[in-house]
Design a protein around this motif. Structure first.
Motif, short mmCIF file in Angstrom:
data_model
loop_
_atom_site.label_atom_id
_atom_site.label_comp_id
_atom_site.label_asym_id
_atom_site.label_seq_id
_atom_site.Cartn_x
_atom_site.Cartn_y
_atom_site.Cartn_z
N HIS A 88 2.71 -12.59 -11.31
CA HIS A 88 1.19 -11.52 -12.13
C HIS A 88 1.36 -10.37 -11.04
N SER A 89 0.81 -8.79 -11.08
CA SER A 89 0.41 -7.65 -10.43
C SER A 89 -0.73 -7.22 -11.22
N TRP A 90 -1.83 -6.70 -10.39
CA TRP A 90 -2.74 -6.48 -10.14
C TRP A 90 -3.21 -4.85 -9.53
N VAL A 91 -4.65 -4.36 -9.17
CA VAL A 91 -5.12 -3.39 -8.83
C VAL A 91 -6.65 -4.81 -7.63
N GLU A 92 -5.99 -4.05 -6.94
CA GLU A 92 -8.04 -3.69 -5.81
C GLU A 92 -7.91 -3.02 -5.53
N ARG A 140 -5.25 -0.29 -3.25
CA ARG A 140 -3.01 -0.86 -2.84
C ARG A 140 -2.62 -1.94 -4.71
N TRP A 141 -2.10 -2.35 -4.43
CA TRP A 141 -0.99 -3.05 -5.28
C TRP A 141 -1.16 -4.32 -5.11
N VAL A 142 -1.37 -5.44 -5.64
CA VAL A 142 -1.80 -7.00 -5.12
C VAL A 142 -0.60 -7.80 -6.05
N LYS A 143 0.29 -8.94 -5.99
CA LYS A 143 0.65 -9.50 -6.87
C LYS A 143 0.90 -10.74 -6.46
N GLY A 144 1.45 -11.86 -6.90
CA GLY A 144 1.27 -13.22 -7.15
C GLY A 144 1.11 -13.48 -8.71
N PHE A 145 0.42 -14.66 -9.01
CA PHE A 145 0.21 -15.31 -9.73
C PHE A 145 -0.92 -15.42 -10.02
N THR A 146 -1.17 -15.69 -12.72
CA THR A 146 -1.90 -15.63 -12.76
C THR A 146 -2.40 -16.84 -12.71
N GLU A 147 -3.91 -17.57 -13.20
CA GLU A 147 -4.10 -19.27 -13.82
C GLU A 147 -3.31 -19.86 -13.42
N GLY A 148 -2.64 -19.41 -14.74
CA GLY A 148 -0.90 -20.91 -15.14
C GLY A 148 -1.89 -21.64 -15.83
N GLU A 149 -1.01 -22.57 -17.12
CA GLU A 149 -1.50 -23.60 -18.07
C GLU A 149 -2.57 -24.81 -17.32
N LEU A 150 -3.45 -25.45 -18.02
CA LEU A 150 -4.56 -26.12 -18.22
C LEU A 150 -3.04 -27.21 -18.65
N ALA A 190 -4.14 5.24 4.37
CA ALA A 190 -3.41 4.15 3.98
C ALA A 190 -3.22 3.49 2.95
N TYR A 191 -4.19 4.02 2.23
CA TYR A 191 -4.59 3.74 0.39
C TYR A 191 -4.96 4.30 -0.77
N THR A 192 -4.66 5.71 0.15
CA THR A 192 -4.16 6.64 -0.67
C THR A 192 -2.86 7.84 -1.05
N GLN A 193 -2.16 6.94 0.05
CA GLN A 193 -1.07 7.70 0.08
C GLN A 193 -0.57 7.70 -0.75
N LEU A 194 0.48 9.30 -1.34
CA LEU A 194 1.41 9.91 -2.26
C LEU A 194 2.51 10.27 -2.45
N ASN A 250 0.77 -1.34 -0.16
CA ASN A 250 -0.42 -0.32 -0.06
C ASN A 250 0.35 1.72 0.40
N TYR A 251 2.15 1.11 0.05
CA TYR A 251 2.88 2.41 0.42
C TYR A 251 3.51 2.67 -0.82
N TYR A 252 3.39 3.17 -1.55
CA TYR A 252 4.46 3.58 -3.16
C TYR A 252 5.55 5.08 -2.28
N THR A 253 6.66 4.22 -3.87
CA THR A 253 7.37 5.66 -2.55
C THR A 253 7.93 6.10 -4.04
N GLY A 254 7.43 5.74 -5.69
CA GLY A 254 8.50 6.82 -6.78
C GLY A 254 8.73 6.29 -7.06
N SER A 255 9.42 4.80 -7.19
CA SER A 255 10.45 3.91 -7.56
C SER A 255 9.76 2.80 -7.20
N GLY A 256 8.46 2.56 -6.34
CA GLY A 256 8.21 0.84 -6.16
C GLY A 256 7.47 0.97 -5.17
N TRP A 257 7.11 -0.57 -4.54
CA TRP A 257 6.05 -0.81 -3.41
C TRP A 257 6.20 -1.15 -2.25
#
Length: 726
Positions: free
Chosen positions: A526-530, A498-508, A408-412, A284-291
């Motif tokens: 992968h990373s996405w947004v909530e 907030r910034w989310v990271k994990g994995f996509t569904e993968g290969e069946l 907590a989730y609008t910090q810049l 949740n904390y954006y630094t200008g160069s990363g999270w």
């Protein structure tokens, strides 16, 4: 001199050899995480003691096996959570790693197996150093390879080898000169310990003086370009400029940017009803160069319900079960669980033990971990809610954010350029609801203005904002760029994100009646947004082009409504014509950052060190058995001789073999004179060497070269070979 004095002398020299070997051990923390330096020093000392005892070869071998097994048990103790015996797990690990070696996939070797190879190398070196120092009186080869080894580790890892190089030169030169004097003295029948002591003192003073002067004197700028960055880029762990990293999940996201290379290494298999995104953690904390995590809550861990107990209006939740099986037995790389959707229960089942154990959810990072802090098992089963978000409810939402959520989730960062907010406001001018604002920014990032790119991705400058560079300068990147840009733009509109990271569904992999099996690899990181909506909780959005996204249910709309295009359904988004480059992009993952690059440096540093060690072993074996190998070679060549020319070459091979065994030909000797000299030195009878020399001279100087008594030649050859090797 008494026998005890000779023994003390050899022990002292062997001790200097042990000091040389220590320079191989100091970089251990930089090339492996299988143990500390002190542990390997103790292991090496035990091998040296076994060598000094001069035990029978079988007993010495058994003791080395015992030390190796004990060292592995010391460095990799058994876990109480695993019911299988430690020995069975080690045997299985060895079998798996042998498969990796046969497949040529050495980078996948487990930490235990790498440590085992290093311990075996220490055992071999303890014997070889004793052989070189006490018997052969030579150490130059090992000294050269040691310098190369330290130089390679210094170049490709964070280890500083300057002091190590100085120590190697001091101890090494003392050993080289001392062993040379001893060898000459033993050959002549006399040597002086006083002379050796003076030589040691002179070499030490000379090298220390030279090193001090070279350090103090001014130095010109490098005349040649540094090859290390080029080699690092080639091998995929560049440390400067535009880094080329290897794909995969990393826990350090403080420095985003740069391209990456693909990595198909499997991470886990999932058995689930249908494909889902796998959440690992949020930041949740954006630094200008990363999270990062918010500073004041990073270390807080509270037991909190993993699910929201109240029924929410804008989301439908269906109970499901998923089972995960991670690759690499005993080498779980993650300290937290991965799960789809929203956890249903605060307990997770360990499939190995069939025990259900409590988990805790970090309030900020959203990581699910064991309550006792232990590493998750290799295989576990969890219950979760599959979420389907109701667009009608989300569009009516947008009020009621608490102060905590807003803070907590609008910090810049204060240094964020104003044009980022200006762009966000421009994109959402016609948006009537928070949901419409989110979708407008998501559509913009998935649009034709941006290019999905994984390799040629610039790194922001020292004072440049990561999002600003992506939005207004490069407009190309991968999931980290798109997800971070969306989160930051939404925050400029005071929308909690907030910034989310994990994995996509993968290969069946396969499908049965109830479930599907998916292979999730490093390439699926992968990373996405909530975004937070009071009526639905945290709602996931996918800004990266070519990715499918999440489940939404559209409300019934009037087909004559002109606003229909502003809120396309996921199916309509998938049907939109993408740029040709995006249509060809495979599912990919988030690029690794500094920590992942450091891990790559350790892996390649270990690979370089092990390669050098194996080269030493191979070179040593060739050197130790050079006479036997040479004898076998020339004997086999002579047996296959057919023509006169073949027999002539056999005689030349014999001359080479004689030089190898120490019977050298002088510069002014003819072949026949040398043959007589050989027969005298070897106390030969029946003149086999002279007869062979005469046959060879006939081949060289006679016009009738093809007359050869092959039977007689073979008899003389066998006599010579037997006499030389006896």
């Amino acid at each position: 001199m008494s026998h005890n004095n000779y023994a003390l002398r050899d022990y002292f020299l062997y001790g200097l050899g042990f000091i040389l070997l220590l320079e191989w051990l100091y970089p251990v923390p930089y090339i492996t995480s299988g143990g500390s330096v002190s542990a390997f020093i103790v292991i090496a000392a035990l091998f040296f003691i076994i060598t000094l005892l001069k035990l029978p070869i079988i007993l010495s071998f058994l003791l080395r096996v015992v030390v190796t097994i004990g060292a592995l048990f010391w460095l990799f103790p058994s876990s109480q959570e695993v019911q299988e015996s430690w020995f069975s797990l080690v045997v299985q690990d060895f079998f798996d790693n042998l498969i990796y070696i046969l497949a040529g996939n050495v980078l996948e070797l487990s930490e235990l197996f790498r440590t085992f190879l290093f311990i075996v190398l220490l055992s071999i070196l303890s014997y070889l150093l004793h052989y070189w120092i006490v018997h052969v009186r030579r150490i130059l080869l090992f000294l050269i390879v040691s310098v190369v080894y330290v130089g390679a580790i210094d170049s490709f890892t964070d280890y500083s080898g300057e002091a190590s190089i100085v120590r190697l030169f001091i101890i090494g030169m003392i050993l080289v000169v001392t062993l040379r004097l001893l060898k000459n003295g033993e050959k002549n029948g006399s040597f002086s310990f006083l002379k050796i002591g003076k030589v040691m003192a002179f070499i030490s003073v000379f090298i220390l003086t030279a090193a001090s002067l070279s350090f103090a004197m001014p130095k010109p700028e490098p005349q040649w370009s540094d090859p290390v960055p080029f080699l690092e880029t080639v091998f995929g762990f560049s440390s400067g400029g535009t880094p080329i990293q290897r794909i995969g999940y990393s826990e350090d996201d403080s420095m985003l940017g740069g391209g990456f290379v693909q990595d198909d290494t499997p991470v886990f298999e999932a058995t689930i009803e249908q494909g889902e995104y796998w959440k690992g953690e949020t930041k949740n904390y954006y630094t200008g160069s990363g999270w990062d995590l918010s500073i004041d809550e990073t270390n807080e861990r509270h037991v909190s319900p993993p699910i929201q107990s109240d029924e929410l209006e804008a989301v439908e939740r269906e109970e499901k079960v998923a089972q995960l099986q991670f690759y690499g037995e005993g080498e779980q790389r993650f300290n937290h669980f991965f799960y789809p959707g929203e956890l249903l229960s605060d307990e997770i089942e360990n499939v190995h033990t069939e025990q259900v154990e409590p988990v805790v959810i970090h309030p900020v990072s959203n990581q699910a971990t064991f309550l006792n802090g232990q590493v998750p098992p290799n295989q576990y089963e969890l219950a979760y809610f599959e979420q389907t978000f109701q667009i009608a409810g989300l569009k009516e939402d947008g009020e009621g954010f608490s102060d905590l959520e807003m803070d907590a989730y609008t910090q810049l960062p204060e240094a964020l350029p104003d044009r980022v907010q200006e762009l966000a406001e421009e994109l959402t001018t016609t948006s009537e609801t928070v949901y419409d604002q989110v979708r407008a920014i998501e559509r913009y990032l998935r649009g034709p203005e941006f290019q999905y790119e994984t390799e040629d991705v610039p790194v922001p400058g020292a004072n440049q904002d990561y999002v600003d560079q992506f939005l207004f300068e490069t407009q190309r990147g991968y999931c980290d760029n798109f997800s971070t840009a969306m989160a930051v733009m939404l925050r400029t509109l005071d929308i909690p994100t907030r910034w989310v990271k994990g994995f996509t569904e993968g290969e069946l992999l396969e499908t049965n009646e109830d479930n599907q099996s998916f292979l999730i690899s490093n390439k699926n990181a992968h990373s996405w947004v909530e975004v937070y909506f009071p009526s639905a909780g945290w709602v996931s959005f996918e800004p990266t082009p070519s990715f499918s996204g999440f489940n939404y249910e559209q409300e019934q709309l009037d087909l004559e409504n002109n606003d229909l295009e502003e809120i396309p359904t996921p199916e309509e988004q998938e049907d939109l014509e993408l740029p040709e480059e995006e249509a060809q992009v495979e599912e990919t993952e988030e690029g690794t950052n500094d920590e992942a690059a450091s891990n790559e440096q350790q892996s390649y540093g270990w690979l370089i060190g092990t390669s050098i060690g194996l080269l030493i072993i191979l070179s040593t074996l060739v050197f130790v058995f050079r006479k036997r190998l040479s004898t076998t070679y020339v004997n086999r060549k002579q047996r296959s001789a057919q023509s006169v020319e073949d027999y002539a070459r056999s005689f030349e091979h014999l001359l080479w073999l004689l030089r190898l065994y120490g019977v050298k030909r002088k510069e002014n000797q003819t072949i026949r004179e040398y043959a007589r000299y050989v027969e005298k030195e070897l106390a030969l009878q029946d003149s086999p060497m002279v007869e062979l020399a005469e046959t060879y001279e006939q081949f060289l100087y006679s016009d009738n070269k093809h007359q050869l008594n092959k039977q007689k030649f073979d008899e003389n050859w066998k006599k010579m070979l037997k006499q030389i090797t006896s």
